[in-house]
Design a protein around this motif. Sequence first.
Motif, mmCIF file in Angstrom:
data_model
loop_
_atom_site.group_PDB
_atom_site.id
_atom_site.type_symbol
_atom_site.label_atom_id
_atom_site.label_comp_id
_atom_site.label_asym_id
_atom_site.label_seq_id
_atom_site.Cartn_x
_atom_site.Cartn_y
_atom_site.Cartn_z
ATOM 1 N N UNK A 207 6.455 -5.205 53.456
ATOM 2 C CA UNK A 207 6.421 -4.412 54.700
ATOM 3 C C UNK A 207 5.025 -3.913 55.035
ATOM 4 N N UNK A 208 4.196 -3.721 54.036
ATOM 5 C CA UNK A 208 2.853 -3.173 54.288
ATOM 6 C C UNK A 208 1.773 -4.240 54.330
ATOM 7 N N UNK A 209 2.127 -5.469 53.946
ATOM 8 C CA UNK A 209 1.127 -6.529 53.906
ATOM 9 C C UNK A 209 0.057 -6.273 52.865
ATOM 10 N N UNK A 210 0.450 -5.721 51.744
ATOM 11 C CA UNK A 210 -0.504 -5.361 50.681
ATOM 12 C C UNK A 210 -1.140 -6.613 50.087
ATOM 13 N N UNK A 211 -2.280 -6.448 49.415
ATOM 14 C CA UNK A 211 -2.961 -7.605 48.806
ATOM 15 C C UNK A 211 -2.432 -7.965 47.420
ATOM 16 N N UNK A 212 -1.307 -7.376 47.005
ATOM 17 C CA UNK A 212 -0.781 -7.637 45.663
ATOM 18 C C UNK A 212 -0.547 -9.136 45.443
ATOM 19 N N UNK A 213 -0.943 -9.628 44.263
ATOM 20 C CA UNK A 213 -0.768 -11.041 43.919
ATOM 21 C C UNK A 213 0.688 -11.300 43.588
ATOM 22 N N UNK A 214 1.275 -12.366 44.202
ATOM 23 C CA UNK A 214 2.696 -12.672 44.008
ATOM 24 C C UNK A 214 2.898 -13.727 42.907
ATOM 25 N N UNK A 215 4.162 -13.890 42.505
ATOM 26 C CA UNK A 215 4.517 -14.919 41.515
ATOM 27 C C UNK A 215 4.158 -16.299 42.036
ATOM 28 N N UNK A 216 4.476 -16.563 43.272
ATOM 29 C CA UNK A 216 4.215 -17.880 43.843
ATOM 30 C C UNK A 216 5.453 -18.758 43.848
#
Length: 568
Positions: A229-238
């Motif tokens: 929802x915030x468009x954060x830069x957190x790295x995802x699992x992929x």
Amino acid sequence: MQGIVTGRNSLGFMWATLKSLLPSRADYSALPRTWKSDLLAGLTVGIVALPLALAFGVSSGVGAEAGLITAVVAGFIAAVFGGSNVQVSGPTGAMVVVLAPIVATHGVASVVIVGLMAGVIVLLLGLFRLGRSVSFIPWPVIEGFTLGIAVIIFVQQIPASVGSPEFVESTNAVLSGISAIVAANVDLALWSLGAVLIVALIMVVTPKFIPVVPGSIIGIIVITLVAELTGSPLVRIGELPSSLGLPSLPDFAGVNLGELVVPAFAVAALAAIESLLSARVAASMANTGVFNPDRELLGQGLASVGSALFGGMPATGAIARTAVNVRSGGKTRVASIVHAAVLLGVVYLATGPVSRIPLAALAGVLMVTAVRMVPSKAAWKILRSTKHDATIFIATAVITVALDLIEAVVVGIVVTVLFSIRALIMRGKVHQVELPGPAASGDERIALFRIEGALYFGVADKIHEEVTTHPDVTVVIIQLSGVQFLDATGAQILAEIVMQLERDGKTAIIKGIPEQHRELITRAGVLGELRHPNHLFDNLELAVAHARSHITREDAATAEGLPRPFFS
């Protein structure tokens, strides 16, 4: 004809042995009464296992996909073929600690080959019925091992907790590289650290208010929604696979199998140890049927082989997930099978949402899991018990963190054995005691030695030292009734003592051979070294009386000017 009968008996024994290690209808005899609780337990464990499977896959360096595949394939195979009715298998923190350096050194592709080799090794351990070997691992070693694993898992999550998706092998490298990671992207580091703290807080708080749903799942959902929802830069699992592929052999081209032999044995040792410990803990938690350790090794070996064929990582029995299964009401293997089915459903139905989970959220889950792994109560008990146990516990934990997991277990066992031998030696005592009853003339030439505890090489020097300080002694009575431990070395030393006494012109008399040591003492030739069979007694008073008769006859010979007689 006799050879044919013997051959048939051998084949019959081999078949009976193999049959005891294979699945049977008896595994599910309680299912008509337990199927509801098994289904509920399996669903619960599946929910608990999902974030752990993803997190352990990422943390080991092989990826979330491999962790999920392992939980599905190995979880199902171990449930069907294993030796425990409630064991839940899959990727674990201890296995991550071993696999991560292998990935860093030999590459991701090597994990499948190592898993295949390790699985075969564990399978063979089960076929050769070595499942009881876990009982030889001392309690301080197990707890030190667990503490070391917890520390390593926690430290390995630090890079992900500040925004780095890369695994860092060395603990020192992890700590020294934090500032560089944070400096490279302060915004990402703050987001990641915040995600870890929120997940940890939710995992600690939610069990008090919502005990039915695992806090790890709630925490991951919250962080994932916030990130989306915030468009954060957190790295995802992929990206994750939306189906389970067909099994296939790994590509051995260009692989130096010789370099993977040692890692494979390390993985196999860990898989065997952790699985047997987990199953033993489960057996002590509830009455869930008989636990067969040899079958457990067979099942875990097949599970790692199956996981490797599907591209997964080596598996072990998971203590935490097994405990959740038992506490949730799991009674039969169906619960573990349902757990695997739940995770398989995730593969086919929910890989899209799962792929959007931030790595920092998984790092938070593992950090809390690592803290919960710390055996605080057991550690306190060990540290307050004996210096030896405390030393073993601390040494195992330190070596686990600083060097290697398997080396820590080996060193811990070796140190335990050395301390045990030292304690045994300290219990072995020999001392001269007074002759029973009223004193008689010539008693000063009779020496009575009592050996207690362990009969070992040190006792021989003690006896010789005691005897040589009494040059006038001509008869030596060796009392053995207090000997609790005797091995071949001790029996041989006793024979040498008797032989040396006789050679020095002294008469040796043995009293009170414990029944459990009689056969060994006889085979060692101790009795053959006695001057006469009459020099073996079961009664101390009779032995002393016989010794005094020697002194009387010696005095009589001396009075007549004759040499010391040779008599029985």
